[in-house]
Design a protein around this motif. Structure first.
Motif, PDB file in Angstrom:
ATOM      1  N   GLY A 160      15.530  14.198  41.427  1.00 18.99           N
ATOM      2  CA  GLY A 160      14.845  15.519  41.902  1.00 18.99           C
ATOM      3  C   GLY A 160      13.594  15.027  43.171  1.00 18.99           C
ATOM      4  O   GLY A 160      13.348  15.996  44.099  1.00 18.99           O
ATOM      5  N   ALA A 161      12.892  13.658  42.401  1.00 18.70           N
ATOM      6  CA  ALA A 161      12.498  13.767  43.649  1.00 18.70           C
ATOM      7  C   ALA A 161      12.615  13.098  44.708  1.00 18.70           C
ATOM      8  O   ALA A 161      11.827  13.425  45.950  1.00 18.70           O
ATOM      9  N   GLU A 162      13.475  12.642  44.906  1.00 23.42           N
ATOM     10  CA  GLU A 162      14.144  12.099  46.722  1.00 23.42           C
ATOM     11  C   GLU A 162      14.658  14.096  47.543  1.00 23.42           C
ATOM     12  O   GLU A 162      15.123  13.831  48.928  1.00 23.42           O
ATOM     13  N   LEU A 163      14.833  15.214  46.478  1.00 21.27           N
ATOM     14  CA  LEU A 163      15.374  15.973  47.262  1.00 21.27           C
ATOM     15  C   LEU A 163      14.178  16.677  48.053  1.00 21.27           C
ATOM     16  O   LEU A 163      13.073  17.032  48.003  1.00 21.27           O
ATOM     17  N   GLY A 164      14.217  17.513  49.449  1.00 15.93           N
ATOM     18  CA  GLY A 164      13.046  18.319  49.850  1.00 15.93           C
ATOM     19  C   GLY A 164      12.986  19.299  48.846  1.00 15.93           C
ATOM     20  O   GLY A 164      13.954  19.489  48.391  1.00 15.93           O
ATOM     21  N   ALA A 165      12.229  20.544  49.646  1.00 17.38           N
ATOM     22  CA  ALA A 165      12.018  21.627  48.783  1.00 17.38           C
ATOM     23  C   ALA A 165      12.816  22.611  48.776  1.00 17.38           C
ATOM     24  O   ALA A 165      12.916  23.104  47.317  1.00 17.38           O
ATOM     25  N   GLU A 166      13.482  23.404  49.696  1.00 15.98           N
ATOM     26  CA  GLU A 166      15.292  23.337  49.409  1.00 15.98           C
ATOM     27  C   GLU A 166      15.732  23.506  48.915  1.00 15.98           C
ATOM     28  O   GLU A 166      16.225  24.180  48.124  1.00 15.98           O
ATOM     29  N   GLU A 167      16.514  21.783  49.223  1.00 18.98           N
ATOM     30  CA  GLU A 167      17.454  21.150  48.230  1.00 18.98           C
ATOM     31  C   GLU A 167      17.493  22.152  46.896  1.00 18.98           C
ATOM     32  O   GLU A 167      17.383  21.840  46.274  1.00 18.98           O
ATOM     33  N   LEU A 168      15.599  21.295  46.288  1.00 17.61           N
ATOM     34  CA  LEU A 168      15.588  21.091  45.633  1.00 17.61           C
ATOM     35  C   LEU A 168      14.979  22.273  44.924  1.00 17.61           C
ATOM     36  O   LEU A 168      16.421  22.596  43.325  1.00 17.61           O
ATOM     37  N   ALA A 169      15.311  23.228  45.469  1.00 17.11           N
ATOM     38  CA  ALA A 169      15.224  25.244  44.610  1.00 17.11           C
ATOM     39  C   ALA A 169      16.346  25.209  44.573  1.00 17.11           C
ATOM     40  O   ALA A 169      16.937  26.229  43.149  1.00 17.11           O
ATOM     41  N   LEU A 170      17.165  25.108  45.497  1.00 15.87           N
ATOM     42  CA  LEU A 170      18.464  25.697  45.990  1.00 15.87           C
ATOM     43  C   LEU A 170      19.811  24.455  44.246  1.00 15.87           C
ATOM     44  O   LEU A 170      20.352  24.992  43.084  1.00 15.87           O
ATOM     45  N   ARG A 171      19.189  23.459  44.350  1.00 14.16           N
ATOM     46  CA  ARG A 171      19.577  22.524  42.718  1.00 14.16           C
ATOM     47  C   ARG A 171      19.006  23.142  41.340  1.00 14.16           C
ATOM     48  O   ARG A 171      19.230  22.811  40.512  1.00 14.16           O
ATOM     49  N   ALA A 172      17.993  23.655  41.813  1.00  9.32           N
ATOM     50  CA  ALA A 172      17.084  24.021  40.352  1.00  9.32           C
ATOM     51  C   ALA A 172      17.936  25.451  40.166  1.00  9.32           C
ATOM     52  O   ALA A 172      18.073  25.685  38.929  1.00  9.32           O
ATOM     53  N   ASP A 173      18.215  25.924  41.020  1.00  8.77           N
ATOM     54  CA  ASP A 173      19.313  27.643  40.850  1.00  8.77           C
ATOM     55  C   ASP A 173      20.676  26.978  39.743  1.00  8.77           C
ATOM     56  O   ASP A 173      20.499  27.445  38.953  1.00  8.77           O
ATOM     57  N   LEU A 174      21.029  26.149  40.924  1.00 13.16           N
ATOM     58  CA  LEU A 174      22.427  25.764  40.040  1.00 13.16           C
ATOM     59  C   LEU A 174      22.359  25.665  38.468  1.00 13.16           C
ATOM     60  O   LEU A 174      22.978  25.556  37.623  1.00 13.16           O
ATOM     61  N   LEU A 175      21.667  24.112  38.326  1.00 14.38           N
ATOM     62  CA  LEU A 175      20.720  24.382  36.480  1.00 14.38           C
ATOM     63  C   LEU A 175      20.371  25.482  36.158  1.00 14.38           C
ATOM     64  O   LEU A 175      21.220  25.395  34.551  1.00 14.38           O
ATOM     65  N   PHE A 176      20.147  26.116  36.415  1.00 14.33           N
ATOM     66  CA  PHE A 176      19.459  27.720  35.486  1.00 14.33           C
ATOM     67  C   PHE A 176      21.082  28.086  35.374  1.00 14.33           C
ATOM     68  O   PHE A 176      21.043  29.126  34.172  1.00 14.33           O
ATOM     69  N   GLY A 177      21.841  28.145  36.579  1.00 16.80           N
ATOM     70  CA  GLY A 177      22.633  29.372  36.323  1.00 16.80           C
ATOM     71  C   GLY A 177      24.053  28.775  35.505  1.00 16.80           C
ATOM     72  O   GLY A 177      24.518  29.410  34.889  1.00 16.80           O
ATOM     73  N   LEU A 178      23.757  26.694  35.946  1.00 19.70           N
ATOM     74  CA  LEU A 178      24.616  26.888  34.820  1.00 19.70           C
ATOM     75  C   LEU A 178      24.101  27.008  33.205  1.00 19.70           C
ATOM     76  O   LEU A 178      25.184  27.469  32.242  1.00 19.70           O
ATOM     77  N   THR A 179      23.196  26.861  32.833  1.00 14.78           N
ATOM     78  CA  THR A 179      22.744  27.017  31.849  1.00 14.78           C
ATOM     79  C   THR A 179      23.052  28.328  31.132  1.00 14.78           C
ATOM     80  O   THR A 179      23.909  28.434  29.708  1.00 14.78           O
ATOM     81  N   GLU A 180      22.671  29.233  31.835  1.00 12.99           N
ATOM     82  CA  GLU A 180      22.770  30.363  31.551  1.00 12.99           C
ATOM     83  C   GLU A 180      24.491  31.252  31.184  1.00 12.99           C
ATOM     84  O   GLU A 180      24.855  31.942  30.988  1.00 12.99           O
ATOM     85  N   SER A 181      25.525  30.215  32.135  1.00 12.14           N
ATOM     86  CA  SER A 181      26.670  30.474  32.231  1.00 12.14           C
ATOM     87  C   SER A 181      27.796  30.216  30.620  1.00 12.14           C
ATOM     88  O   SER A 181      28.265  30.793  30.378  1.00 12.14           O
TER      89      SER A 181
END
Length: 231
Positions: A160-181
């Motif tokens: 995560g530390a290697e991600l830019g701000a936009e990609e970090l936000a997108l990856r966090a959205d994917l993690l959150f969505g995966l959990t709520e799936s």
């Protein structure tokens, strides 16, 4: 002040439609339990406050002593699906002595376990059109703060530390969505083992986060240890 022949602790002027055994749930808790079942089984729109009151053993007018309407009941039920996870998330974010990857695993597991545990699949109510209104602002605020904790933990991981701000936000959205799936998985297969589903979801979340497969077993053990320490 109680009137003659009024048992101590009984609210005057708000009689129950039927008496409940001593030691049973409080009327407010009973309303929430009944509403959770009716909303998830019969649908929110199809469920009336009268139906909730009758199942809870209350007169309809008495229900309004505890909630000002059906939206208030739904709001409290929904807040109950995110507030416990936010409390866990805050604790894990502040637990900086543990590996962030293990803390992220623990958060995903804990959140998924809450969503796929319990007698009713309340997460299925998230997409109701009624939930988009301002009446549910507290639910949306708490859920947004929970998602921010996912992003903060992700940002602290090596990948995560290697991600830019936009990609970090997108990856966090994917993690959150995966959990709520797990909400949809539970709806499709209600008999799935909640613990197995929560663990598989947390494993998958770390892979989405960029954690290598070879590290999963160790981080799973550490994550379980973090959760056990909270019990």
């Amino acid at each position: 002040m109680s009137t003659p022949n009024t048992p101590p602790g009984r609210r005057v002027g708000r009689p129950r439609a039927q008496e409940r055994p001593a030691g049973g749930p409080e009327p407010r808790d009973e309303v929430l339990s009944v509403a959770a079942e009716l909303f998830t089984v019969h649908g929110y729109t199809a469920t009336s406050t009268r139906a909730i009151a009758e199942r809870a053993g209350l007169r309809q007018a008495s229900l309004y002593h505890y909630f000002d309407g059906k939206e208030a009941i739904l709001a409290e039920l929904l807040e109950g699906t995110v507030s416990p996870s936010l409390a866990v998330a805050r604790g894990l974010v502040s637990c900086t002595e543990a590996a962030p990857e293990a803390r992220l695993w623990a958060l995903c597991h804990s959140d998924a376990a809450l969503l796929c545990g319990g007698p009713h699949n309340l997460g299925a109510l998230y997409l109701l059109p009624e939930v988009r209104t301002d009446r549910f602002a507290v639910f949306h605020r708490v859920r947004s703060e929970l998602k921010s904790c996912y992003e903060e933990l992700l940002a602290a991981t090596g990948p995560g530390a290697e991600l830019g701000a936009e990609e970090l936000a997108l990856r966090a959205d994917l993690l959150f969505g995966l959990t709520e799936s797990v909400i949809l998985l539970r709806r499709a297969e209600p008999d799935r083992d909640p613990e197995a589903l929560a663990a598989a979801t947390a494993d998958a979340a770390l892979r989405v986060a960029g954690v290598p497969q070879r590290s999963l077993a160790r981080l799973r053990r550490e994550g379980r240890g973090l959760l056990a320490a909270r019990d």
